[in-house]
Scaffold this motif. Structure first.
Motif, short mmCIF file in Angstrom:
data_model
loop_
_atom_site.label_atom_id
_atom_site.label_comp_id
_atom_site.label_asym_id
_atom_site.label_seq_id
_atom_site.Cartn_x
_atom_site.Cartn_y
_atom_site.Cartn_z
N SER A 206 -12.40 24.88 6.55
CA SER A 206 -13.71 24.21 6.54
C SER A 206 -14.52 24.48 7.80
CB SER A 206 -13.53 22.70 6.38
OG SER A 206 -13.05 22.10 7.58
N GLY A 207 -13.90 25.11 8.78
CA GLY A 207 -14.62 25.45 10.01
C GLY A 207 -14.33 24.55 11.18
N LYS A 208 -13.84 23.32 10.90
CA LYS A 208 -13.52 22.38 11.97
C LYS A 208 -12.32 21.54 11.56
CE LYS A 208 -18.24 21.86 13.78
NZ LYS A 208 -19.34 20.88 14.07
N THR A 209 -11.67 20.98 12.55
CA THR A 209 -10.58 20.07 12.28
C THR A 209 -11.11 18.76 11.70
OG1 THR A 209 -10.72 19.21 14.54
CG2 THR A 209 -9.16 21.01 14.16
N GLY A 210 -10.22 17.97 11.11
CA GLY A 210 -10.63 16.71 10.52
C GLY A 210 -11.01 15.66 11.55
N TYR A 211 -10.36 15.71 12.70
CA TYR A 211 -10.53 14.67 13.71
C TYR A 211 -11.11 15.30 14.97
CZ TYR A 211 -7.80 11.99 10.42
OH TYR A 211 -7.38 11.37 9.28
N ALA A 212 -12.26 14.80 15.39
CA ALA A 212 -13.06 15.50 16.38
C ALA A 212 -13.10 14.83 17.74
CB ALA A 212 -14.50 15.63 15.86
N HIS A 213 -12.23 13.85 17.98
CA HIS A 213 -12.41 12.99 19.14
C HIS A 213 -11.50 13.32 20.33
CE1 HIS A 213 -9.02 11.29 16.88
NE2 HIS A 213 -8.60 10.83 18.03
N PHE A 214 -10.71 14.39 20.23
CA PHE A 214 -9.66 14.58 21.22
C PHE A 214 -10.12 15.17 22.55
CE2 PHE A 214 -7.21 14.63 17.20
CZ PHE A 214 -6.43 13.52 17.47
N GLY A 215 -11.28 15.84 22.56
CA GLY A 215 -11.73 16.46 23.80
C GLY A 215 -11.76 15.52 25.00
N PRO A 216 -12.51 14.41 24.92
CA PRO A 216 -12.57 13.48 26.06
C PRO A 216 -11.23 12.84 26.40
CG PRO A 216 -14.37 13.08 24.52
CD PRO A 216 -13.43 14.02 23.84
N LEU A 217 -10.35 12.71 25.41
CA LEU A 217 -9.05 12.07 25.65
C LEU A 217 -8.07 12.98 26.38
CD1 LEU A 217 -8.33 10.23 22.26
CD2 LEU A 217 -9.18 9.24 24.37
N THR A 218 -8.27 14.29 26.23
CA THR A 218 -7.24 15.23 26.69
C THR A 218 -7.70 16.17 27.80
OG1 THR A 218 -7.87 16.85 24.99
CG2 THR A 218 -6.19 15.22 24.41
N GLN A 219 -8.98 16.32 28.00
CA GLN A 219 -9.48 17.32 28.94
C GLN A 219 -8.93 17.10 30.35
OE1 GLN A 219 -13.72 17.72 28.99
NE2 GLN A 219 -13.66 19.70 30.01
N GLY A 220 -8.29 18.13 30.87
CA GLY A 220 -7.69 18.06 32.19
C GLY A 220 -6.34 17.39 32.23
N ARG A 221 -5.88 16.87 31.10
CA ARG A 221 -4.60 16.16 31.04
C ARG A 221 -3.63 16.82 30.05
NH1 ARG A 221 -5.34 11.08 28.56
NH2 ARG A 221 -3.30 10.54 29.41
N GLU A 222 -3.93 18.04 29.65
CA GLU A 222 -3.14 18.69 28.61
C GLU A 222 -1.65 18.75 28.95
OE1 GLU A 222 -7.35 20.32 28.37
OE2 GLU A 222 -5.89 19.90 29.96
N LYS A 223 -1.33 19.23 30.13
CA LYS A 223 0.09 19.38 30.50
C LYS A 223 0.76 18.02 30.63
CE LYS A 223 3.19 21.78 33.65
NZ LYS A 223 3.27 22.71 34.82
N GLU A 224 0.07 17.06 31.20
CA GLU A 224 0.62 15.70 31.35
C GLU A 224 0.94 15.08 29.99
OE1 GLU A 224 -1.25 11.28 32.21
OE2 GLU A 224 -2.27 13.05 33.02
N ILE A 225 -0.02 15.16 29.07
CA ILE A 225 0.17 14.57 27.74
C ILE A 225 1.30 15.26 27.00
CG2 ILE A 225 -0.90 14.27 25.48
CD1 ILE A 225 -3.60 13.98 27.01
N GLU A 226 1.32 16.57 27.06
CA GLU A 226 2.31 17.32 26.27
C GLU A 226 3.71 17.25 26.87
OE1 GLU A 226 -0.51 20.40 23.86
OE2 GLU A 226 0.17 21.06 25.84
N THR A 227 3.79 17.08 28.17
CA THR A 227 5.11 16.85 28.79
C THR A 227 5.68 15.52 28.32
OG1 THR A 227 4.52 18.18 30.73
CG2 THR A 227 6.34 16.61 30.98
#
Length: 304
Positions: A206-227
């Motif tokens: 469809s061109g985009k994911t179903g849930y569009a809100h993750f950018g502000p929640l994860t930006q700069g914290r990717e490694k921390e969250i995924e660890t």
């Protein structure tokens, strides 16, 4: 609903193999019946009315949602009393459905191209207890909660986009082999991969994911969250990663991590057709993770 120009097509799961080229069937008779009851009661239908005239008289799709997601006349009445605006506002969302259907036709054609055995059952639009937004299973079809989807302001602000991409996500669940297993015993990793796979399939079709809100929640914290995710991946308590969003506050970071694992698998694969199939037919979460090439904080092309 008069004036929205959308035919109400009544069809069960026997139509699951219908061609996407004919356009997806969007059934709204449950919504029509709900608002007849709602309007006649001036926005305050009784539990008895909701049970007798709405739930008992409902479609197979509504009965399925009621059974698997505990939608009862009492729970609907309670939500109407607590959040009346949710139900008043949801009625206007029906106006976007004709254009949604047109766009979904394109999305589902792409799904069938990428996965020729894809099943395309009707979408049943219903009114429920404020959640879930949508559910899709291979053996029960696809149901969308009109009032729930319309009320979540941190989804795509454009209602048409919201419906298209969320329904594309749910159509992915219809294809998944592992969704037939016992959800009560899913680990964080298993459930996150199922949701992440649906997110990636939605994006690719469809061109985009179903849930569009993750950018502000994860930006700069990717490694921390995924660890932290790696540490929790084998837990069966999903509450820190899934099903923890509210109307006011987004969550569900397991969707985001699962999407990134699936995207890593897809981007690293030389045969994209086989990779797409692998993602939908995944049954061994640990093996899939090991083959994905994903690691906490990985940089992915075009990942959100």
């Amino acid at each position: 609903m008069q004036g929205i120009g959308l035919a109400i097509l009544v069809c069960g799961l026997a139509c699951a193999t219908a061609s996407a080229a004919a356009g997806p069937e969007i059934q709204i008779e449950d919504v029509e019946r709900f608002y007849e009851i709602y309007d006649a009661a001036n926005g305050h239908p009784t539990v008895e009315q909701l049970q007798r005239d709405y739930l008992d008289a409902g479609s197979d799709g509504l009965h399925t949602l009621a059974r698997i997601r505990n939608v009862t006349a009492q729970s609907i009445a309670d939500r109407i009393a607590k959040q009346p605006a949710m139900y008043t506002n949801a009625k206007s969302c029906l106006a976007v459905l004709p254009r949604v259907r047109q766009r979904l036709e394109v999305s589902l054609r792409e799904l069938v191209r990428l996965y020729p055995q894809a099943r395309i059952p009707p979408v049943t639009i219903v009114v429920g207890r404020g959640k879930p937004v949508g559910v899709g299973y291979p053996d029960t079809g696809l149901q969308i909660g009109l009032e729930a989807l319309c009320a979540v302001d941190w989804f795509y602000p454009n209602l048409e986009d919201r419906f298209v991409h969320v329904i594309a996500h749910e159509y992915a669940h219809i294809q998944q082999v592992a969704t037939n297993t016992d959800e009560d015993h899913f680990t964080v990793l298993q459930r996150s991969l199922l949701e992440g796979a649906a997110e990636l399939v939605a994006e690719l079709t469809s061109g985009k994911t179903g849930y569009a809100h993750f950018g502000p929640l994860t930006q700069g914290r990717e490694k921390e969250i995924e660890t932290a995710f790696v540490a929790d991946q084998d837990k069966t308590d999903l509450s820190q990663w899934l099903d923890n969003s509210t109307l006011e506050k987004p969550g569900d970071l397991g969707y985001w991590v699962g999407y990134r694992i699936c995207k890593a698998y897809y981007q690293h694969a030389s045969d994209k057709t086989q990779a797409f199939r692998d993602i939908l037919e995944m049954t061994d979460a640990k093996s899939f993770l090991a083959k994905s090439g994903w690691y906490p904080g990985i940089q992915l092309q075009g990942a959100r």
